[in-house]
Design an enzyme around this catalytic site. Sequence first.
Site, PDB file in Angstrom:
ATOM      1  N   SER A  82       7.126 -14.844   3.318  1.00 41.05           N
ATOM      2  CA  SER A  82       8.201 -15.818   3.064  1.00 41.05           C
ATOM      3  C   SER A  82       8.514 -16.639   4.310  1.00 41.05           C
ATOM      4  O   SER A  82       8.714 -17.861   4.231  1.00 41.05           O
ATOM      5  CB  SER A  82       9.465 -15.115   2.554  1.00 41.05           C
ATOM      6  N   HIS A 142       5.467  -8.177  -1.463  1.00 37.29           N
ATOM      7  CA  HIS A 142       6.495  -8.636  -0.512  1.00 37.29           C
ATOM      8  C   HIS A 142       7.876  -8.347  -1.121  1.00 37.29           C
ATOM      9  O   HIS A 142       8.171  -7.195  -1.426  1.00 37.29           O
ATOM     10  CB  HIS A 142       6.224 -10.116  -0.203  1.00 37.29           C
ATOM     11  N   HIS A 150       3.508  -0.854   5.448  1.00 42.89           N
ATOM     12  CA  HIS A 150       3.896  -2.146   6.025  1.00 42.89           C
ATOM     13  C   HIS A 150       2.722  -2.723   6.802  1.00 42.89           C
ATOM     14  O   HIS A 150       1.929  -1.971   7.380  1.00 42.89           O
ATOM     15  CB  HIS A 150       5.111  -1.985   6.960  1.00 42.89           C
ATOM     16  N   ASP A 172      12.477  -1.978   1.272  1.00 43.11           N
ATOM     17  CA  ASP A 172      12.629  -2.033  -0.182  1.00 43.11           C
ATOM     18  C   ASP A 172      12.731  -0.662  -0.837  1.00 43.11           C
ATOM     19  O   ASP A 172      13.123  -0.560  -2.004  1.00 43.11           O
ATOM     20  CB  ASP A 172      11.456  -2.805  -0.786  1.00 43.11           C
ATOM     21  N   ARG A 209      15.501  -0.795   8.864  1.00 38.09           N
ATOM     22  CA  ARG A 209      16.291  -1.364   7.756  1.00 38.09           C
ATOM     23  C   ARG A 209      16.474  -0.316   6.661  1.00 38.09           C
ATOM     24  O   ARG A 209      17.479  -0.306   5.955  1.00 38.09           O
ATOM     25  CB  ARG A 209      15.594  -2.621   7.200  1.00 38.09           C
TER      26      ARG A 209
HETATM   27  N1  AMX Z   1       0.723   2.955  -1.657  1.00 40.37           N
HETATM   28  C1  AMX Z   1      -0.610   3.050  -1.908  1.00 40.37           C
HETATM   29  N2  AMX Z   1      -1.554   2.483  -1.146  1.00 40.37           N
HETATM   30  C2  AMX Z   1      -1.144   1.812  -0.052  1.00 40.37           C
HETATM   31  C3  AMX Z   1       0.220   1.683   0.284  1.00 40.37           C
HETATM   32  C4  AMX Z   1       1.166   2.279  -0.579  1.00 40.37           C
HETATM   33  N3  AMX Z   1       2.471   2.172  -0.367  1.00 40.37           N
HETATM   34  N4  AMX Z   1       0.302   0.948   1.409  1.00 40.37           N
HETATM   35  C5  AMX Z   1      -0.957   0.612   1.766  1.00 40.37           C
HETATM   36  N5  AMX Z   1      -1.836   1.136   0.873  1.00 40.37           N
HETATM   37  C6  AMX Z   1      -3.278   0.933   0.826  1.00 40.37           C
HETATM   38  C7  AMX Z   1      -3.562  -0.558   0.659  1.00 40.37           C
HETATM   39  O1  AMX Z   1      -3.419  -0.967  -0.697  1.00 40.37           O
HETATM   40  C8  AMX Z   1      -4.956  -0.673   1.187  1.00 40.37           C
HETATM   41  O2  AMX Z   1      -5.838  -0.212   0.194  1.00 40.37           O
HETATM   42  P1  AMX Z   1      -7.277  -0.910  -0.053  1.00 40.37           P
HETATM   43  O3  AMX Z   1      -8.012  -0.707   1.220  1.00 40.37           O
HETATM   44  O4  AMX Z   1      -7.820  -0.191  -1.230  1.00 40.37           O
HETATM   45  O5  AMX Z   1      -6.993  -2.374  -0.325  1.00 40.37           O
HETATM   46  C9  AMX Z   1      -4.965   0.355   2.319  1.00 40.37           C
HETATM   47  O6  AMX Z   1      -3.878   1.261   2.046  1.00 40.37           O
HETATM   48  C10 AMX Z   1      -4.739  -0.259   3.685  1.00 40.37           C
HETATM   49  O7  AMX Z   1      -3.568  -1.066   3.678  1.00 40.37           O
HETATM   50  P2  AMX Z   1      -2.673  -1.247   4.992  1.00 40.37           P
HETATM   51  O8  AMX Z   1      -3.525  -1.906   6.029  1.00 40.37           O
HETATM   52  O9  AMX Z   1      -2.000   0.017   5.326  1.00 40.37           O
HETATM   53  O10 AMX Z   1      -1.539  -2.223   4.459  1.00 40.37           O
HETATM   54  P3  AMX Z   1      -1.532  -3.822   4.394  1.00 40.37           P
HETATM   55  O11 AMX Z   1      -1.137  -4.346   5.720  1.00 40.37           O
HETATM   56  O12 AMX Z   1      -2.791  -4.341   3.799  1.00 40.37           O
HETATM   57  O13 AMX Z   1      -0.383  -4.067   3.305  1.00 40.37           O
HETATM   58  C11 AMX Z   1       1.707  -3.617   2.253  1.00 40.37           C
HETATM   59  C12 AMX Z   1       0.970  -3.824   3.583  1.00 40.37           C
HETATM   60  C13 AMX Z   1       3.209  -3.623   2.513  1.00 40.37           C
HETATM   61  C14 AMX Z   1       1.368  -4.790   1.319  1.00 40.37           C
HETATM   62  C15 AMX Z   1       1.265  -2.280   1.613  1.00 40.37           C
HETATM   63  O14 AMX Z   1       1.644  -1.207   2.453  1.00 40.37           O
HETATM   64  C16 AMX Z   1       1.812  -2.063   0.220  1.00 40.37           C
HETATM   65  O15 AMX Z   1       1.204  -2.539  -0.752  1.00 40.37           O
HETATM   66  N6  AMX Z   1       2.993  -1.361   0.081  1.00 40.37           N
HETATM   67  C17 AMX Z   1       3.648  -1.208  -1.209  1.00 40.37           C
HETATM   68  C18 AMX Z   1       4.396  -2.487  -1.583  1.00 40.37           C
HETATM   69  C19 AMX Z   1       5.605  -2.695  -0.707  1.00 40.37           C
HETATM   70  O16 AMX Z   1       6.405  -1.810  -0.498  1.00 40.37           O
HETATM   71  N7  AMX Z   1       5.776  -3.948  -0.225  1.00 40.37           N
HETATM   72  C20 AMX Z   1       6.980  -4.334   0.549  1.00 40.37           C
HETATM   73  C21 AMX Z   1       6.698  -4.524   2.022  1.00 40.37           C
HETATM   74  C22 AMX Z   1       7.937  -4.991   2.746  1.00 40.37           C
HETATM   75  C23 AMX Z   1       8.294  -6.365   2.320  1.00 40.37           C
HETATM   76  O17 AMX Z   1       7.576  -7.316   2.554  1.00 40.37           O
HETATM   77  N8  AMX Z   1       9.419  -6.545   1.659  1.00 40.37           N
END
Ligand code: AMX
Length: 435
Positions: free
Chosen positions: A242, A272, A318, A373, A327
């Site tokens: 964002s 996000h 994250h 979140d 947070r």
């Molecule tokens: N549950 C399951 N798998 C997860 C995970 C979770 N909470 N967090 C990361 N992973 C997985 C990823 O999907 C990725 O899998 P892949 O290799 O098969 O694609 C692998 O672990 C490596 O990811 P990463 O490098 O640790 O994370 P990232 O930087 O690519 O993504 C984020 C970060 C937040 C998108 C991810 O941790 C996620 O999807 N979390 C759940 C959604 C969430 O809570 N989002 C909110 C974030 C805060 C915000 O912006 N408001």
Amino acid sequence: RSALKERLAQLIPKEIENVKAARIEHGKKSFGPVTVDQLYGGMRGLPALIWEGSVLDADEGIRFRGLTIPECQELLPKAPGGNEPLPEALFWLLVTGEVPTQEQVTDLSKDWAARAEIPSFVEEILDRCPPTLHPMSQFSLAVTALNHNSAFAAAYQKGIKKADYWEPTFEDTMDLIAKLPNIAGRIYRNVYGKGKVPAIDVNKDYSANLSTLLGFGDNEAFVELMRLYITIHSDHEGGNVSAHTGKLVGSALSDPFLAFAASLNGLAGPLHGLANQEVLLWLTKMADAIGVDATDEQVKQYAWDTLKSGKVVPGYGHAVLRKTDPRYTAQREFALKHLPEDKMFKLVGQIYNIVPNILLEAGKAKNPWPNVDAHSGVLLTHYGMKEMNFYTVLFGVSRAFGVGAALIWDRALGAPLERPKSYSTESIKKMFAGK
Ligand code: AMX
């Protein structure tokens, strides 16, 4: 001129010199190599942006102009009888780098209350949206439409000088933030059939008015929650979807309404800002399946089932953070103080003890800890705001503070059009052939 604009006008010439000096001293220095993996990998860790309001440390979390969340809670002015920082104060801090006085904060509350009304055609746009249209889409539509009255767009048409861009950007940002409670309140009431939006009270602070417009103004604990909520969701440095989207679109000299509407469309994604809705959905389904008094073993199994079905555990992980999000901690402390016996809060705490180990064992996520979140939804639910599709709108209201402050500084410092270089896989193969 408002007190904040006055202060900003004093600070800008100094900051322009400060940036000039930093560029003369460090301009040719390198951050190190850029790898091809970073281009394919969502630009993780790629140093690419200037963002003055906040900096995120992987272990320690966010600092707003150098202050941690607990420091903000201690140092920023509060409402009479309140314990949480006023978001007005946080905005002042983001914009100036200074902790405001109580008087300066009151000045901002009054200024925003005076600007709060939204044009009737925007009210009509919202009233005509089907209740099935997601609240974030409605939010983005309304903010885009506010561009009708943009001071920046009008000044640009008249040929305003580049050195003066910041002034109408400031006015638009103030209008934007001021009008969000009316937009959010109207969406909430329209979509969930909660009656008409009441009037703003010019003697109340921003969060009190927002709460009233949403229908929760009588509950002082909810108002306090809003103060904390907006403060901690406001800004998270510049690279998140964002924030970066707002900066990127603003760099085309699209006005703050257009730039922030773009931010909202990014915030509406499940990885996000929509994650707060997803968390509540996940928790509710879990509670339905195994009950709120489930054993650790049942919670463990439920989390494993989520992962095995190919889904993420929302609220965990994250892109930058590698420890529990402060947070999250701030909200947990709020809950311990105000709703320690709430069953869903207890479930959230139980998950906190279980999920990180599961994510570690699963071995993919780089950060197994909870983010912001994971907690916000249960607090809102506790006070009766049970409509989880609406939660990201509150995140959006908060995010305007950080994106708005950044837009003002980008225009003040003459930030250029963003245009990074992209490559095709073919061109990368050619470039490195034989190397
Ligand atoms: N549950 C399951 N798998 C997860 C995970 C979770 N909470 N967090 C990361 N992973 C997985 C990823 O999907 C990725 O899998 P892949 O290799 O098969 O694609 C692998 O672990 C490596 O990811 P990463 O490098 O640790 O994370 P990232 O930087 O690519 O993504 C984020 C970060 C937040 C998108 C991810 O941790 C996620 O999807 N979390 C759940 C959604 C969430 O809570 N989002 C909110 C974030 C805060 C915000 O912006 N408001």
